[in-house]
Design an enzyme around this catalytic site. Structure first.
Site, PDB file in Angstrom:
ATOM      1  N   THR A 194     -15.950   9.032 -41.047  1.00  0.00           N
ATOM      2  CA  THR A 194     -17.032   8.064 -40.900  1.00  0.00           C
ATOM      3  C   THR A 194     -16.918   7.293 -39.588  1.00  0.00           C
ATOM      4  OG1 THR A 194     -17.094   7.828 -43.290  1.00  0.00           O
ATOM      5  CG2 THR A 194     -18.219   6.131 -41.993  1.00  0.00           C
TER       6      THR A 194
ATOM      7  N   CYS B 127       6.814  -0.275  -0.626  1.00  0.00           N
ATOM      8  CA  CYS B 127       6.417  -1.679  -0.809  1.00  0.00           C
ATOM      9  C   CYS B 127       6.702  -2.120  -2.238  1.00  0.00           C
ATOM     10  CB  CYS B 127       4.921  -1.848  -0.544  1.00  0.00           C
ATOM     11  SG  CYS B 127       4.377  -1.530   1.130  1.00  0.00           S
TER      12      CYS B 127
ATOM     13  N   ASP C 104     -10.752  11.108 -38.031  1.00  0.00           N
ATOM     14  CA  ASP C 104     -11.361  10.374 -39.124  1.00  0.00           C
ATOM     15  C   ASP C 104     -12.785  10.921 -39.283  1.00  0.00           C
ATOM     16  OD1 ASP C 104     -11.884   8.408 -41.011  1.00  0.00           O
ATOM     17  OD2 ASP C 104     -12.538   6.964 -39.508  1.00  0.00           O
TER      18      ASP C 104
ATOM     19  N   ASP D 299       0.797  -1.221   0.000  1.00  0.00           N
ATOM     20  CA  ASP D 299       0.000   0.000   0.000  1.00  0.00           C
ATOM     21  C   ASP D 299       0.835   1.281   0.000  1.00  0.00           C
ATOM     22  OD1 ASP D 299      -0.843  -1.001   3.343  1.00  0.00           O
ATOM     23  OD2 ASP D 299       0.882   0.166   2.692  1.00  0.00           O
ATOM     24  N   CYS D 300       2.124   1.185  -0.245  1.00  0.00           N
ATOM     25  CA  CYS D 300       2.911   2.408  -0.354  1.00  0.00           C
ATOM     26  C   CYS D 300       4.027   2.187  -1.369  1.00  0.00           C
ATOM     27  CB  CYS D 300       3.478   2.843   0.991  1.00  0.00           C
ATOM     28  SG  CYS D 300       4.959   1.974   1.488  1.00  0.00           S
TER      29      CYS D 300
ATOM     30  N   ASP E 237     -11.043   4.752 -35.843  1.00  0.00           N
ATOM     31  CA  ASP E 237     -11.731   3.553 -35.354  1.00  0.00           C
ATOM     32  C   ASP E 237     -10.780   2.548 -34.734  1.00  0.00           C
ATOM     33  OD1 ASP E 237     -10.435   2.344 -37.444  1.00  0.00           O
ATOM     34  OD2 ASP E 237     -12.231   1.752 -38.529  1.00  0.00           O
TER      35      ASP E 237
ATOM     36  N   CYS F 229       8.816   7.969   0.818  1.00  0.00           N
ATOM     37  CA  CYS F 229       7.492   7.413   0.491  1.00  0.00           C
ATOM     38  C   CYS F 229       6.576   8.436  -0.170  1.00  0.00           C
ATOM     39  CB  CYS F 229       6.816   6.879   1.755  1.00  0.00           C
ATOM     40  SG  CYS F 229       7.345   5.214   2.196  1.00  0.00           S
TER      41      CYS F 229
END
Length: 777
Positions: A472, A20, A470, A16-17, A667, A428
């Protein structure tokens, strides 16, 4: 015998840090056979590229669990499957409409309807298959130190970290009470209280040092606490350890909140579904649904899987997936997404994607993988921290030793200050400043239908100065609509009624446009007799006993004479980029129907928002010049028409050579050369097809205005990162000065580390609540 390179992904609980992630990265990277490691503290995941050796997975698990974390292998997605061509031929052989005005991009596949021109495009979808990592196993160990909080869900006080913090707090309170009653034992009592919290920390520090991270926060904390006891400050040492654990606990809670912001999307999918089998329905687990299954979704229920509507029509609330606030009316053959809410009618839906492949699962996976992709700023901070932490140790040692040796200072006082500097200098907050902000932004964007593949993309898109679109399916809807009905001695409604009768049963895009308009107007379509296609000209038949013909102007002129004013009107419509069909009734021209692929509802407003931000916009299309210019004039955008894919790529290169940072919006498939050439490629798509696998970013619900939203999100993120770095370094600078001059000591010093980390994380979480820009269509 050479081994192949494999990629394995893991969920890592208890991380969690930033420190880690750094320790895990270093430890796993040092294993023989590992080629690359990517760890995301915010996603709680790790990806390892390694040689195809089955013995390496247990070694990875052992190394990570040895540091005190829980590691679980995750399924690995394979490359996208071969694309399936879903193009449709014209069902009734109608090949009558002239496409000279309705040119389509070169990306479109040709369908021969007798027009001699390009037809409308097919849509390709790729569904990535999934294979599970055969090696690796769920390895777990009990929490070894204050960093490991066990499960990432549930109340904090039930986690290993929470229990350790509570135990340390109780030990400190008991030591304080006994110390007041028996003052002579204070030193020993507070040392014992300190060890309750410090022993797990020290053990982790030792294990991290053994696998390549000697300068960890745990090592700095251990040195500072033991040093404080040696110089007689055991009460303060115990307090500092307790404050450190509180700070780490708060880090875990904040990191968990950031992680849950995207994982909460998975909660949108209902746990069960109603499957139809042999005319009956039964309830099954939603995750067990297979492709092709037919499910029943009742009004008000969440849709349990991606699918296509077989029967029923209802307003679908897609806000949970796309952020679109207005429900979308959908009927037969329309696509629906898992997690969206069915409105007012029952729907029968055919499942098109398994649970692991549905929209939400793929969005979550995409964002988690993106969080493992470091931004340039993040990589710089990581490199900086490698030198920063050893530098802090050197500074702390100099502060402790130089004044007493050279200036006659008090050893106890200056060693105390040196220990405080070790705590102040922990990196940290600095290291988490960038990934915390990027993770929050990626999650926020995903919840609004804006998908960005990693921190580098998020950082780069904010620097864009030109956007090439683009036409279409990007600036336009991608399918023609009836724009004008012109009666020539016959009422408009009658022209539409007769034309729709001739087109009944056709799947041709222009025929569908006429039928859709008839449905929208509530037109009652009569039946047709003796309908037949006339190759290259049109379609004829008998409606209500009357002979009717519908075809191109040229084919109509071969049958009946067109008055000059009628020909002028046709030319005028063609100049607007519209395809014109002529209806002939009883040997007389009775009416005109004009059709065009119309701009998206928000296209003009979205382009204006980009222009207002000082960003150049340009349309790159394969359509004929007349059609493209007509759309460009409507939208107010520069147009380059009749382009091949390589032409689009060349123009993107020219823009870049002009010093512009270019985003290409298309697309995601046939515009691949231009997308690859651009600084950022953005796929504009309905849903989560192959667009997710091809471009750098994707817009789920196809709004042109979402391009400027992505740019805004990037700029807010970079501003937030700047704030975080200022907070991290600013707090450390202030406490460094106050410690050296003797104003603050050990326990305020720990606040400079954990306090800054919590502040930085909470500041980053503000990005989760980003507001959508109001773009009026």
């Amino acid at each position: 015998m050479t081994s192949t390179t494999q990629q394995s992904r893991y969920r890592v609980d208890g991380m969690d840090c930033a420190s880690c992630a750094a320790k895990i990265d270093t430890a796993v990277r040092r294993l023989q056979g590992v080629e690359d490691v990517s760890v995301s503290v915010t996603a709680g995941t790790m990806t390892v590229k390694h040689q195809g050796d089955d013995t390496l997975a247990p070694a990875i698990a052992k190394r990570v669990t040895g540091l005190g974390y829980k590691i679980i292998p995750l399924p690995q997605s394979s490359a996208p499957a071969a694309k399936e061509d879903e193009s449709h031929a014209c069902g009734c052989g109608h090949d009558h409409h002239d496409h000279q005005a309705q040119g389509h991009d070169h990306k479109d596949h040709n369908h021969d309807h007798g027009h001699g021109d390009r037809g409308t495009g097919s849509h390709e979808h790729a569904h990535p298959g999934q294979s599970h990592d055969a090696h690796g196993h769920a390895a777990t160990v009990a929490g070894l130190h204050g960093h490991d909080h066990g499960p990432s869900i549930g109340p904090w006080w039930k986690s290993a970290k929470g229990r350790l913090t509570i135990a340390s707090g109780i030990a400190l309170a008991v030591a304080w009470a006994i110390g007041k009653l028996v003052p002579g034992l204070e030193g020993w009592i507070f040392t014992a209280a300190m060890l309750v919290g410090l022993l797990p920390i020290a053990r982790r520090a030792f294990m991290a040092a053994m696998v390549g991270t000697p300068f960890s926060i745990e090592m700095l904390m251990t040195i500072a606490a033991i040093g404080a006891v040696i110089i007689g400050a055991s009460e303060e040492a115990a307090t500092v350890v307790f404050l450190f654990l509180i700070g780490e606990l708060l880090e875990g809670v904040a990191a968990g909140k950031a992680r849950a912001s995207i994982q909460s999307l998975t909660d949108l999918v209902p746990k069960t579904a109603l499957v139809e089998e042999n005319g009956k329905t039964r309830e099954v687990q939603a995750e067990s649904l297979s492709v092709g299954a037919v499910i029943l979704v009742r009004p008000g229920d969440r849709i349990p899987a991606d699918g296509t509507i077989l029967s029923g029509e209802s307003a679908i609330d897609e806000a949970p997936v796309t952020g679109e606030s207005t429900p979308v009316r959908k009927g037969a053959d329309a696509t629906v997404f898992a997690g969206t809410v069915n409105g007012d009618a029952a729907l029968r839906i055919r499942v098109t994607a398994a649970a692991a492949d549905n929209t939400i699962a793929r969005v979550v996976k995409l964002v988690e993988e993106a969080q493992e992709s470091k931004a340039p700023t993040e990589r710089f901070i990581d490199r900086f921290s490698r030198y920063y932490t050893p530098g802090v140790v050197v500074v702390g040692a100099l502060v402790a030793v130089v004044p007493p040796l050279l200036l006659g200072g008090n050893w106890g006082e200056w060693v105390y200050k040196g220990l405080a500097i070790l705590l102040i200098g922990c990196p940290c907050a600095l290291v988490i400043s960038t990934p915390a902000a990027i993770a929050a932004s990626l999650s926020s964007g995903a919840r609004r239908g804006l998908l960005l593949k990693g921190g580098a993309v998020l950082e780069n898109i904010g620097k864009v100065t030109a956007v090439a679109f683009d036409k279409t399916g990007t600036l336009t809807e991608g399918k023609p609509k009836v724009t004008d009905i012109v009666g020539l001695g016959t009422g408009d409604a009658e022209v539409l009624r007769l034309a729709a009768a001739l087109e009944t049963g056709s799947n041709h895009p222009l025929a569908r446009a006429i039928l859709d308009r008839a449905a929208a107007d509530g037109t009652e379509v009569p039946s047709v007799i003796d309908a037949k296609a006339i190759g290259g000209k049109g379609v004829s038949g008998t409606v209500d006993g009357i002979e009717v013909f519908l075809g191109s102007p040229q084919a109509a002129a071969d049958r009946v004479p067109l008055a000059p004013e009628q020909s002028a009107r046709i030319a005028e419509l063609n100049d607007e980029g519209k395809t014109v069909s002529v209806l002939v009734v009883r040997g007389v021209a009775a009416g005109l129907l004009a059709m065009r692929d119309e701009p998206r509802a928000d296209a003009a407003a979205g382009l204006k928002a980009l222009a207002d931000a000082g960003i150049k916009t340009i349309m790159l299309t394969g359509d004929n010049r007349r059609t493209a210019q007509a759309i460009g004039k409507t939208l107010g955008i520069e147009v380059r028409a009749e382009l091949l894919p390589e032409d689009k790529q060349r123009i993107v290169g020219e823009l870049k050579r002009q010093g512009l940072r270019v985003a290409k919006v298309g697309d995601g498939i046939n515009d691949a050369p231009a997308l690859a050439a651009a600084d950022v490629g953005i796929a504009m798509g309905g849903g989560t097809d192959v667009a997710l696998e091809t471009a750098d970013a994707a817009v789920l619900h196809g709004r042109v205005g979402d391009v400027i939203e992505m740019i805004d999100l990037s700029k807010r993120t970079m501003s937030n990162i700047g704030q975080n770095i200022t907070i991290a370094l600013g707090l450390k600078g202030v406490f460094l000065v106050t410690t050296i001059v003797g104003v603050t000591g050990l326990w305020p010093a720990i606040l400079a580390d954990t306090g800054a980390t919590v502040l930085v994380t909470m500041n980053a979480l503000r990005l989760l609540g980003g507001k959508r820009r109001r773009i009026e269509a």
